[in-house]
Design a protein around this motif. Sequence first.
Motif, PDB file in Angstrom:
ATOM      1  N   LEU A   1      -9.756  -4.556  12.384  1.00 24.81           N
ATOM      2  CA  LEU A   1      -8.521  -3.204  12.144  1.00 24.81           C
ATOM      3  C   LEU A   1      -9.290  -2.475  11.005  1.00 24.81           C
ATOM      4  N   VAL A   2      -8.978  -0.969  11.318  1.00 30.84           N
ATOM      5  CA  VAL A   2      -9.412   0.000  10.523  1.00 30.84           C
ATOM      6  C   VAL A   2      -8.126   0.714   9.826  1.00 30.84           C
ATOM      7  N   ALA A   3      -8.088   1.110   8.651  1.00 30.10           N
ATOM      8  CA  ALA A   3      -7.055   1.714   7.950  1.00 30.10           C
ATOM      9  C   ALA A   3      -7.600   2.904   7.278  1.00 30.10           C
ATOM     10  N   ARG A   4      -6.842   4.029   7.340  1.00 29.02           N
ATOM     11  CA  ARG A   4      -7.412   5.315   6.650  1.00 29.02           C
ATOM     12  C   ARG A   4      -6.214   5.894   5.773  1.00 29.02           C
ATOM     13  N   LEU A   5      -6.582   5.829   4.598  1.00 31.36           N
ATOM     14  CA  LEU A   5      -5.299   6.052   3.390  1.00 31.36           C
ATOM     15  C   LEU A   5      -5.938   7.733   3.041  1.00 31.36           C
ATOM     16  N   ASP A   6      -5.131   8.557   3.293  1.00 31.98           N
ATOM     17  CA  ASP A   6      -5.367   9.967   2.861  1.00 31.98           C
ATOM     18  C   ASP A   6      -4.753  10.441   1.420  1.00 31.98           C
ATOM     19  N   PHE A   7      -5.541  11.212   0.558  1.00 34.85           N
ATOM     20  CA  PHE A   7      -4.961  11.683  -0.554  1.00 34.85           C
ATOM     21  C   PHE A   7      -5.490  13.220  -0.420  1.00 34.85           C
TER      22      PHE A   7
ATOM     23  N   ALA B   1       0.770  -1.230  -0.053  1.00 31.49           N
ATOM     24  CA  ALA B   1       0.011   0.066  -0.040  1.00 31.49           C
ATOM     25  C   ALA B   1       0.898   1.135  -0.085  1.00 31.49           C
ATOM     26  N   ALA B   2       1.959   1.183   0.638  1.00 31.63           N
ATOM     27  CA  ALA B   2       2.723   2.303   0.561  1.00 31.63           C
ATOM     28  C   ALA B   2       3.442   2.900  -0.718  1.00 31.63           C
ATOM     29  N   LYS B   3       3.150   1.929  -1.904  1.00 23.98           N
ATOM     30  CA  LYS B   3       3.582   2.229  -2.917  1.00 23.98           C
ATOM     31  C   LYS B   3       2.566   2.882  -3.858  1.00 23.98           C
ATOM     32  N   ILE B   4       1.461   3.171  -3.393  1.00 24.75           N
ATOM     33  CA  ILE B   4       0.255   3.656  -4.103  1.00 24.75           C
ATOM     34  C   ILE B   4       0.824   5.197  -4.467  1.00 24.75           C
ATOM     35  N   PRO B   5       0.824   5.554  -5.565  1.00 22.99           N
ATOM     36  CA  PRO B   5       1.038   7.162  -5.773  1.00 22.99           C
ATOM     37  C   PRO B   5       0.147   8.146  -5.194  1.00 22.99           C
ATOM     38  N   ASN B   6       0.746   9.278  -4.733  1.00 21.01           N
ATOM     39  CA  ASN B   6       0.164  10.451  -4.230  1.00 21.01           C
ATOM     40  C   ASN B   6      -0.369   9.964  -2.969  1.00 21.01           C
ATOM     41  N   LEU B   7       0.035   9.117  -2.126  1.00 15.28           N
ATOM     42  CA  LEU B   7      -0.606   8.752  -0.791  1.00 15.28           C
ATOM     43  C   LEU B   7      -0.083   9.814   0.212  1.00 15.28           C
ATOM     44  N   LYS B   8      -0.880  10.434   0.858  1.00 14.55           N
ATOM     45  CA  LYS B   8      -0.237  11.713   1.754  1.00 14.55           C
ATOM     46  C   LYS B   8       0.243  10.914   3.255  1.00 14.55           C
ATOM     47  N   GLY B   9      -0.784   9.885   3.696  1.00 15.55           N
ATOM     48  CA  GLY B   9      -0.688   9.237   4.893  1.00 15.55           C
ATOM     49  C   GLY B   9      -1.606   8.165   5.231  1.00 15.55           C
ATOM     50  N   VAL B  10      -0.999   7.298   5.928  1.00 17.58           N
ATOM     51  CA  VAL B  10      -1.868   6.144   6.461  1.00 17.58           C
ATOM     52  C   VAL B  10      -2.056   6.236   8.082  1.00 17.58           C
ATOM     53  N   THR B  11      -3.280   5.979   8.490  1.00 15.00           N
ATOM     54  CA  THR B  11      -3.385   5.900   9.731  1.00 15.00           C
ATOM     55  C   THR B  11      -4.216   4.576  10.162  1.00 15.00           C
ATOM     56  N   LEU B  12      -3.554   3.626  11.241  1.00 16.58           N
ATOM     57  CA  LEU B  12      -4.298   2.383  11.437  1.00 16.58           C
ATOM     58  C   LEU B  12      -4.815   2.127  12.748  1.00 16.58           C
TER      59      LEU B  12
END
Length: 102
Positions: free
Chosen positions: A55-61, A29-40
């Motif tokens: 688990l809950v994950a939030r990916l920010d763009f 997931a860290a390789k997804i382009p333009n990813l501003k941040g991840v919260t777990l």
Amino acid sequence: MASVLVIYGVPKDPAHFDDYYHRIHVPLAAKIPNLKGVTLSTGPVAALAGEAAHLVARLDFADMATLQASMGSAEGQATAGDLANFASGGARILAFDDQAIA
């Protein structure tokens, strides 16, 4: 900002989920382009209503257009396709624009 929220159901084998998720899925997931941040989420995810989650994950763009393009990229598709390898409890995936109100 726009976000993807992934709510993972309780897996059949939580230890396998946790190992695979942190060792394989997070780096993918860290390789997804333009990813501003991840919260777990950490620790147990309490269900105040509805079904329990593991688990809950939030990916920010930056915005929804960037989110959609990034999730449609080869890296985004590979990350989504990887769910079948560990998410035996299912995963609910939501995309939305954010608005801070406080």
